[in-house]
Design a protein around this motif. Structure first.
Motif, PDB file in Angstrom:
ATOM      1  N   GLU A   1       4.762   3.001 -10.654  1.00  0.00           N
ATOM      2  CA  GLU A   1       3.956   1.901 -10.184  1.00  0.00           C
ATOM      3  C   GLU A   1       4.489   1.454  -8.609  1.00  0.00           C
ATOM      4  O   GLU A   1       3.772   1.462  -7.714  1.00  0.00           O
ATOM      5  CB  GLU A   1       3.591   0.972 -10.914  1.00  0.00           C
ATOM      6  N   ASN A   2       5.451   0.983  -8.695  1.00  0.00           N
ATOM      7  CA  ASN A   2       6.124   0.131  -7.658  1.00  0.00           C
ATOM      8  C   ASN A   2       6.413   1.187  -6.499  1.00  0.00           C
ATOM      9  O   ASN A   2       6.517   0.836  -5.382  1.00  0.00           O
ATOM     10  CB  ASN A   2       7.582  -0.380  -7.984  1.00  0.00           C
ATOM     11  N   THR A   3       7.028   2.467  -6.894  1.00  0.00           N
ATOM     12  CA  THR A   3       7.259   3.476  -5.798  1.00  0.00           C
ATOM     13  C   THR A   3       5.809   3.914  -5.261  1.00  0.00           C
ATOM     14  O   THR A   3       5.794   4.148  -3.890  1.00  0.00           O
ATOM     15  CB  THR A   3       7.894   4.786  -6.465  1.00  0.00           C
ATOM     16  N   ALA A   4       4.760   4.247  -6.094  1.00  0.00           N
ATOM     17  CA  ALA A   4       3.452   4.496  -5.429  1.00  0.00           C
ATOM     18  C   ALA A   4       2.890   3.245  -4.482  1.00  0.00           C
ATOM     19  O   ALA A   4       2.606   3.586  -3.386  1.00  0.00           O
ATOM     20  CB  ALA A   4       2.563   4.847  -6.337  1.00  0.00           C
ATOM     21  N   LEU A   5       3.337   2.028  -4.926  1.00  0.00           N
ATOM     22  CA  LEU A   5       2.910   1.003  -4.055  1.00  0.00           C
ATOM     23  C   LEU A   5       3.446   0.887  -2.773  1.00  0.00           C
ATOM     24  O   LEU A   5       2.887   0.504  -1.643  1.00  0.00           O
ATOM     25  CB  LEU A   5       3.139  -0.393  -4.824  1.00  0.00           C
ATOM     26  N   ALA A   6       4.904   1.095  -2.739  1.00  0.00           N
ATOM     27  CA  ALA A   6       5.598   1.383  -1.488  1.00  0.00           C
ATOM     28  C   ALA A   6       4.928   2.375  -0.471  1.00  0.00           C
ATOM     29  O   ALA A   6       5.074   1.936   0.659  1.00  0.00           O
ATOM     30  CB  ALA A   6       7.290   1.439  -1.859  1.00  0.00           C
ATOM     31  N   LEU A   7       5.079   3.405  -1.055  1.00  0.00           N
ATOM     32  CA  LEU A   7       4.373   4.542  -0.573  1.00  0.00           C
ATOM     33  C   LEU A   7       2.978   4.325   0.238  1.00  0.00           C
ATOM     34  O   LEU A   7       3.044   4.690   1.726  1.00  0.00           O
ATOM     35  CB  LEU A   7       4.357   5.844  -1.228  1.00  0.00           C
TER      36      LEU A   7
END
Length: 857
Positions: free
Chosen positions: A419-425
């Motif tokens: 979730e947080n990686t997708a948000l960062a991307l």
């Protein structure tokens, strides 16, 4: 005295009392030795003192039975201790309990003014203290006496009292120890503040500070600490040379800073420069962790604290330098602090990035592959650094963070990290539609659809937004999304109780149904219908409490049914559906809702005479409704309204069809000529493509004002979306003889234009006559395409170019950033269309202010 070895007894100091004596003999022995028991040895101790100190309970009982006054017999040494105090000194709970049951005074004290509590504390007999606490004798206030001992000026007393209080307040498995109430009710917090200020050795103060930390999560404790002047006292301790004193002071300030009011008091007392000095002066990771965490909590308390930290000379550079220590616990604290300091603060984001924090955070992610929690914090830091900041987005992308995050996303199956990686991307993609498409392609349609099937609302939103981006534009993935079974989970998300997710999904379904130029995707339309998407959209249009959701649902229904009689009939079978509801929204107080209502009517009316007739019969629309948008400073408002008045020209009763159509077409072509926003240019090209295959006369009107010239110029744009939309629009215009001829001449002069047109019109139309003419030109001979212009790979903006905004970023608030276009030349002060064909004034070079409120384009 001679003792028979066969006699069993208990030692009582200097002799044994045999247990097999006859009672009369025993009494005689007691009377004979009564005087002996009053005798004191060379240390000033009598027999009962020896017995109590050694814990000989039976001897004690017999001594007291023979002479009750011995219970309070004092030693003849410097302390003048009673038997009870000696029993306490020995630490025996059983002996103390025996003496109290025999009637010993519980509140007795020695010559040093030390009683039961003080002696227990000085010897660290916690079990005895707990015994007295449980006994709860009114003459022995344990907590009050402990805190009184803590307030002493004697180092030993301060330290030992603090150590006992620390142990008695150690957190339990259920959280804060309930003994905090005994500390606060007996004035313990002001005493701890006094300890922080007094001149005793710093090491003696540590247990008192640790006691405070044990109970500092309690609001009442924090309030008492602040009201007692604790904040300036502990900020002063940050200047100590003792690393542990600094660590404890920073930890206390860290706890307090979690509340904005207390963070404000700390800031007013110059805590930021003090913490900065600590970070620059100390090398102990334990000290640095507390100082950095305190700084992060202060930043989290409010934007003005973030600015204060950012403006403190050398502060951000110092934090970045600390990453080099490569200590996992410190690294975790650092990335958390970076997130808090930069979140929503563009200046701090830029300063951190310019100081090189990007590489440091990337190294944390790579070096801590087994520490998922630390990786998660590092990814969150990248997200906060990139959010809404094109400068930092570019830097982070240039450093290769996108590839690293993509690898992390694909490898990890931990939902929180995903979730947080997708948000960062997605934050890195920013508002650049090209970058968003690249991010969405990198994640992949399959994984985006997996996101929709998780429980994470953030992933639902990112998946919908990314699929919406992929479904738009001249080169879209509408079919791939459908084939990957992406429509069904999107339709399910229409039931989300989060409006922002519902709005995103409504718009994404719209993009899946219609391509550039209003070309319907029949299969996707039918899939939405079979998934009960039409039913949900009608329900949202009619019953949603959110006006924006109602109007967006209406727009999407218009696109789902565009060119599809089966779905249009399905929509009309719902008794709640009526165009009257859309017409009413044309009079909303919200400008965006009114504009979108016009878009919904235009979608239903597009190339559908029956629908136009129905709208007219239910009241139709008035030209006056469009005038505020046609004269708006906002280019998006002007473009959308211009398109709507052309589509709805036949059912606008208060204006001639030819005049309203001409006014709308001219406004759109003027935007093609003058706008500097890639988003607006893409929308204007799309509008031209839609209008080019509507009713007779419209293409001719478009061509009459040099639209081909402007569209051909846009084929050379750096933005792929602009080039593609322009190519598709030219393809539809090629069906007009004049358009065919003009376009052939342009392509003959510059064959590269034909390459662009062919590339983007694979799934659209080019007139057969135009293709035949082009083949003839090829046989005759064409000039060579200059080297370097043959690639169809999209061109990224130069470093100095601002990122083009995306159609998912519209604001439409009419913020006055643009000079009005030629609408002022076409529409008079009375709202009537003028007949003058004079050219419009030049438009502003500023792009409109856009955000997420106009995802409807």
């Amino acid at each position: 005295m001679i003792i028979d070895s066969n006699v069993i007894g208990e030692p009582t100091g200097f002799f044994l009392i045999p247990t097999n004596f006859p009672r009369l003999a025993m009494l005689r022995s007691f009377h004979q030795t009564a005087n002996m028991m009053q005798e004191f040895d060379e240390n000033g101790w009598a027999h009962i003192h020896q017995a109590t100190f050694r814990g000989y309970i039976k001897s004690i009982e017999r001594f007291v039975e023979s002479d009750h006054e011995q219970l309070e017999l004092e030693t003849q040494d410097d302390l003048h201790s009673t038997p009870l105090l000696l029993a306490i000194t020995s630490g025996s709970v059983q002996t103390v309990d025996c003496l109290l049951k025999l009637g010993a005074k519980i509140d007795t004290i020695n010559s040093q003014n030390h009683g039961a509590v003080e002696i227990s504390a000085l010897h660290q007999f916690i079990s005895l203290l707990q015994y007295f606490i449980d006994k709860n004798h009114e003459k022995l206030p344990v907590w009050k006496n402990l805190i009184k001992l803590l307030s002493s000026d004697i180092e030993n007393e301060v330290e030992n009292a603090g150590r006992c209080l620390r142990t008695l307040t150690n957190p339990s498995s259920e959280g804060v120890n309930p003994n905090w109430q005994n500390i606060t009710s007996n004035g313990g917090i002001p005493v701890i503040v006094k300890v922080a200020k007094n001149s005793v050795n710093e090491e003696s103060k540590f247990p008192a500070f640790q006691t405070l930390i044990n109970i500092l999560d309690v609001d009442d404790v924090q309030e008492l600490l602040v009201s007692s002047g604790g904040i300036p006292a502990f900020i002063k301790l940050l200047k100590s040379q003792n690393s542990y004193a600094v660590q404890l002071a920073a930890e206390i300030l860290k706890h307090l800073a979690r509340k904005p009011d207390y963070a404000e008091i700390e800031s007013q007392n110059q805590v930021i420069p003090c913490l900065l000095k600590v970070m620059q002066s100390f090398h102990d990771p334990e000290v640095l962790v507390q100082a950095v965490e305190a700084m992060g909590n202060i930043a989290e308390a409010g934007p003005h604290h973030q600015r204060a930290i950012g403006s403190a000379q050398g502060c951000i550079a110092t934090i970045v330098t600390l990453f080099e220590k490569n200590y996992p616990l410190l690294s975790h604290t650092l990335v958390d602090a970076v997130s808090k300091i930069v979140k929503g603060d563009k200046d701090n984001q830029i300063t951190f990035v310019d100081e090189g924090v990007t590489i440091q955070i990337m190294q944390v992610i790579m070096s801590q592959s087994r520490n998922r929690e630390l990786q998660l914090s590092a990814v969150q830091a990248i997200h906060c650094l990139a959010e809404d900041n094109t400068h930092t987005q570019k830097d982070i992308l240039d450093k290769g963070a996108e590839r690293l995050l993509m690898q992390l996303l694909k490898k990890s199956r931990a939902e929180k990290l995903q979730e947080n990686t997708a948000l960062a991307l997605w934050a890195l993609a920013g508002d650049d539609l090209e970058e968003q498409r690249e991010m969405a392609n990198g994640i992949g349609v399959g994984m985006l659809i997996e996101f929709l099937n998780t429980v994470s609302e953030n992933l639902h939103f990112i998946a919908s937004e990314a699929l919406g981006v992929l479904a738009q534009g001249p080169v879209n993935q509408q079919t791939q999304i459908s084939q990957a079974n992406g429509i069904h989970p999107l339709v399910r998300q229409l039931k989300s109780n989060k409006d922002y997710i519902g709005l995103s999904v409504i718009r994404t379904l719209r993009y899946l149904c219609v391509a550039v130029g209003n070309v319907p995707h029949h299969k996707n339309q039918m899939t939405i219908s079979s998934s009960q998407g039409v039913k949900y959209l009608v329900a949202l249009m009619v019953h949603s409490a959110n006006e924006m959701i109602r109007v967006e649902a209406a727009v999407t229904l218009g696109h789902v049914s565009m060119g599809n009689k089966v779905i249009l009939n399905e929509i009309h079978r719902y008794p709640d559906f009526s165009c009257v509801r859309i017409l009413r929204m044309m009079y909303s107080q919200d400008n965006t809702v009114r504009l979108l209502a016009g878009s919904a009517l235009a979608a239903f009316a597009y190339n559908n005479v029956m629908q136009q007739k129905e709208i007219a019969e239910q009241g139709g629309v008035r030209f006056a409704s469009f005038i505020p948008f046609l004269m708006s400073d906002d280019e998006y408002f002007r473009c959308e309204a211009a398109y709507q008045i052309v589509i709805l020209a036949r059912i606008i009763p208060d204006e001639e069809q030819a005049k309203s159509s001409a006014a709308g077409i001219k406004l759109i072509v003027d935007l093609l000529e003058n706008s500097t926003s890639d988003t607006i240019l893409m929308l204007a090209c799309d509008c031209i493509a839609r209008l080019a295959h509507t009713r007779a006369g419209v293409p001719a009107a478009i061509l009459a004002i040099n639209a081909v010239d402007h569209l051909c110029r846009l084929l050379l744009s750096k933005a792929e979306q602009v080039r593609g939309c322009a190519a598709i629009a030219l393809g539809y215009l090629s069906y007009n003889h004049r358009g065919e001829r003009e376009l052939l001449n342009k392509c003959r002069s510059d064959p590269y234009l034909m390459q662009e047109i062919k590339y983007f019109t694979k799934h659209h139309k080019l007139s057969p006559a135009f293709i035949e003419g082009w083949l003839h030109y090829k046989r005759v001979g064409l000039p060579a395409i200059p080297e370097g212009r043959t690639s169809l790979i999209r061109v990224k903006p130069d470093k100095d170019d601002s990122r083009p905004m995306t159609i998912l970023s519209f604001d439409g608030t009419g913020n006055g950033s643009n000079i009005r276009s030629s609408a002022s030349n076409l529409i008079g002060e009375d709202g009537q269309i003028l007949t003058s064909r004079s050219r419009s004034s030049q438009m502003s070079n500023h792009a409109p202010s856009l955000n997420n409120s106009h995802l409807s384009a």
